[in-house]
Write an enzyme that holds these catalytic residues in place. Sequence first.
Site, PDB file in Angstrom:
ATOM      1  N   GLY A 418      59.615  12.939  -4.027  1.00 44.90           N
ATOM      2  CA  GLY A 418      59.615  12.329  -2.708  1.00 44.90           C
ATOM      3  C   GLY A 418      60.864  12.644  -1.936  1.00 44.90           C
ATOM      4  N   ASN A 419      61.019  11.962  -0.822  1.00 45.47           N
ATOM      5  CA  ASN A 419      62.167  12.219   0.038  1.00 45.47           C
ATOM      6  C   ASN A 419      63.474  11.874  -0.639  1.00 45.47           C
ATOM      7  OD1 ASN A 419      60.239  12.867   1.881  1.00 45.47           O
ATOM      8  ND2 ASN A 419      60.537  11.093   3.175  1.00 45.47           N
ATOM      9  N   ALA A 421      63.492  10.251  -4.011  1.00 45.73           N
ATOM     10  CA  ALA A 421      63.305   9.950  -5.426  1.00 45.73           C
ATOM     11  C   ALA A 421      62.385  10.982  -6.049  1.00 45.73           C
ATOM     12  CB  ALA A 421      62.730   8.550  -5.605  1.00 45.73           C
ATOM     13  N   VAL A 423      59.774  11.346  -9.524  1.00 48.08           N
ATOM     14  CA  VAL A 423      59.057  10.540 -10.509  1.00 48.08           C
ATOM     15  C   VAL A 423      58.660  11.442 -11.666  1.00 48.08           C
ATOM     16  CG1 VAL A 423      57.086   9.035 -10.933  1.00 48.08           C
ATOM     17  CG2 VAL A 423      58.203   9.011  -8.704  1.00 48.08           C
ATOM     18  N   LYS A 438      61.203   6.497 -12.180  1.00 49.76           N
ATOM     19  CA  LYS A 438      61.613   6.795 -10.811  1.00 49.76           C
ATOM     20  C   LYS A 438      63.118   7.006 -10.793  1.00 49.76           C
ATOM     21  CE  LYS A 438      61.323   4.838  -6.119  1.00 49.76           C
ATOM     22  NZ  LYS A 438      60.782   3.715  -5.323  1.00 49.76           N
ATOM     23  N   ASP A 530      53.812  -4.345   4.700  1.00 51.48           N
ATOM     24  CA  ASP A 530      53.100  -3.057   4.704  1.00 51.48           C
ATOM     25  C   ASP A 530      51.848  -3.155   3.838  1.00 51.48           C
ATOM     26  OD1 ASP A 530      52.682  -0.486   5.549  1.00 51.48           O
ATOM     27  OD2 ASP A 530      53.926   0.443   4.019  1.00 51.48           O
TER      28      ASP A 530
END
Length: 767
Positions: A418-419, A421, A423, A438, A530
Amino acid sequence: MASTRSIELEHFEERDKRPRPGSRRGAPSSSGGSSISGPKGNGLIPSPAHSAHCSFYRTRTLQALSSEKKAKKARFYRNGDRYFKGLVFAISSDRFRSFDALLIELTRSLSDNVNLPQGVRTIYTVDGSRKVTSLDELLEGESYVCASNEPFRKVDYTKNVNPNWSVNIKGGTTRTLAVASAKSEVKESKDFIKPKLVTVIRSGVKPRKAVRILLNKKTAHSFEQVLTDITEAIKLDSGVVKRLCTLDGKQVTCLQDFFGDDDVFIACGPEKYRYAQDDFVLDHSECRVLKSSYSRASAAKYSGSRSPGLSRRSKSPASVKRAGHSSAYSTAKSPVNGTPSSQLSTPKSTKSSSSSPTSPGSFRGLKQISAQGRSSSNVNGGPELDRCMSPEGVNGNRCSESFTLLEKYRIGKVIGDGNFAVVKECMDRSTGKEFALKIIDKAKCCGKEHLIENEVSILRRVKHPNIIMLVEEMETTTELFLVMELVKGGDLFDAITSSTKYTERDGSAMVYNLASALRYLHGLSIVHRDIKPENLLVCEYPDGTKSLKLGDFGLATVVEGPLYTVCGTPTYVAPEIIAETGYGLKVDVWAAGVITYILLCGFPPFRSENNLQEDLFDQILAGKLEFPAPYWDNITDSAKELISQMLQVNVEARCTAGEILSHPWVSDDASQENNMQAEVTGKLKQHFNNALPKQNSTTTGVSVIMNTALDKEGQVFCSKHCRDSSKSSREQTSAREAPPPPESPRPPGPPATSGCDPAGTWRRHRD
């Protein structure tokens, strides 16, 4: 015999048979009674073939024949293309029987939709003085220009082959000496060149072509040469590549820029380039290409313009690595006391949001740099991982100073990038249970550590069967390691579209799971902010039952007073968020009401026919709820009643999460068993791009885990009311004053038990 004779006819000339001296079968001459002497009398060589019909005589030497058969090498350029280095053809009579055959082959090699789209129909000499009309006019070692029907364009084509990187330069000329001198100067300043694989994406309408180019000392001789190679590989519709830009919008101006932190570049042609947001945002297919390219790389970096709109944040497979950032993350864990809304606010962008065919959200750009400080190296046994910097565990767990992550868990491959992190697969060595590890690089969070700390502090506190759990937490000076529960069943939409039977009772069980998680969070005064189907993952149990688990706490915060940060996802955002009058816990109930509505018909209650955000917000603020026929004809009145209570614009009249659980449609199974899978699935696919079937359901769960609070900055959006600067100033003052919360949070209840009451195939965890 006939084929042999046809070959010999090319090299021999047939002549009248002459009588050999002393031959019994010779015939006298008919002219004047005189006889003609034998062949030797004429100085001719006797034919090696003695036939009753004819003899053959050699007229050319073997050396001459060999010279004629030898292929002529010539270089062909495109008319007017000053950046094309030319293509060398070997031309022989065996390969090309006619001039038209050569034109066809040149068309196949040189023509495309940009260059010579009508094919090669004319060949000029390199100076354009005349046209070539036959194969015999082509000379060895010469250059020619291919054109269609257009006139010759005068360009110094011989300079297209850049001598700075030519390997066949002949010595002895002044130009050669100058080139050699230039080469020696370049060598002195090429220490920065290291082998590197870069990705170049052509600008324009998506989907865009992407090519990978290896740069090293043999392939990167000069900036102009690299541009030429990229032009030949990328094939822009507008012609040659005039400029290259990083995903940050920075223009590449020299060779050294290729060997910096950026690995992805946007190729632009001679047209006036507009720096639009879409050009620097990678869509899902581009991210897949980049992920496959860099899966073996030692480090990855994410960048690009932020997505300012309200949209689903689909994560692209890359992470950010900023060189030079080495801030230490605090090892002391402070208790969660809530992060003020002003801390979560970010500068609001004025650009419009973008979308891609596969997802309505935007993607960050991908970059890659060297392996300095890469978390993967640490996870695989680096010295940083051998120290557990924080003795404080999660949910009461403790880890000793000598405890290491590798001793307890078996770390596998990367399953998500991800941006901020990465995994990885993670398995408990003692139990064999799978988790997700993570890894957050603290250098990427420099200056925004409080956002990560707020998210992690909330995850430490929550423990509920309908919430993705943080199992364990470890920390080094450079990285934060979070062992997370891994859910492999896909998201809420996957559960509906992939099932063979979906009933109203199944939807009731899903709402029960969601309301149970919300009641627990609201009891801790935590608002999620969210709630959407993408963050509701399906957990499948060995007995065949299923339940929902809520994830992605990047926008979650503790409610200590009215919140004013305008954030969320447009379809599910509550009216009080848009109105910016201050909001609290019940914004999650509104989002749950929207989801309940979608579960029963397949489309949202508030939607814009023209797909305009302003129209959508106006409908949400009006709160006019309808249950159109025939989609709602077979839905029970109890379900409609509950949805109406959840979607009340008046916050005080809106029900709470606890009241949802006690509603008859949820608690008493007042729902029907009618199968509505086909109808709901059809509408989901029509109204939601993310409802389309996914190749791997595990990827959905990994994407939710991969998100961080920093990824949510794109979901802090500017509503239509934010244009009034005076009101914005007033809201900032109100946020600092923090008046009492609009609703009284209930005290935390006891931890949920693991017991379940099967409802169809869905579990209902009883608190």
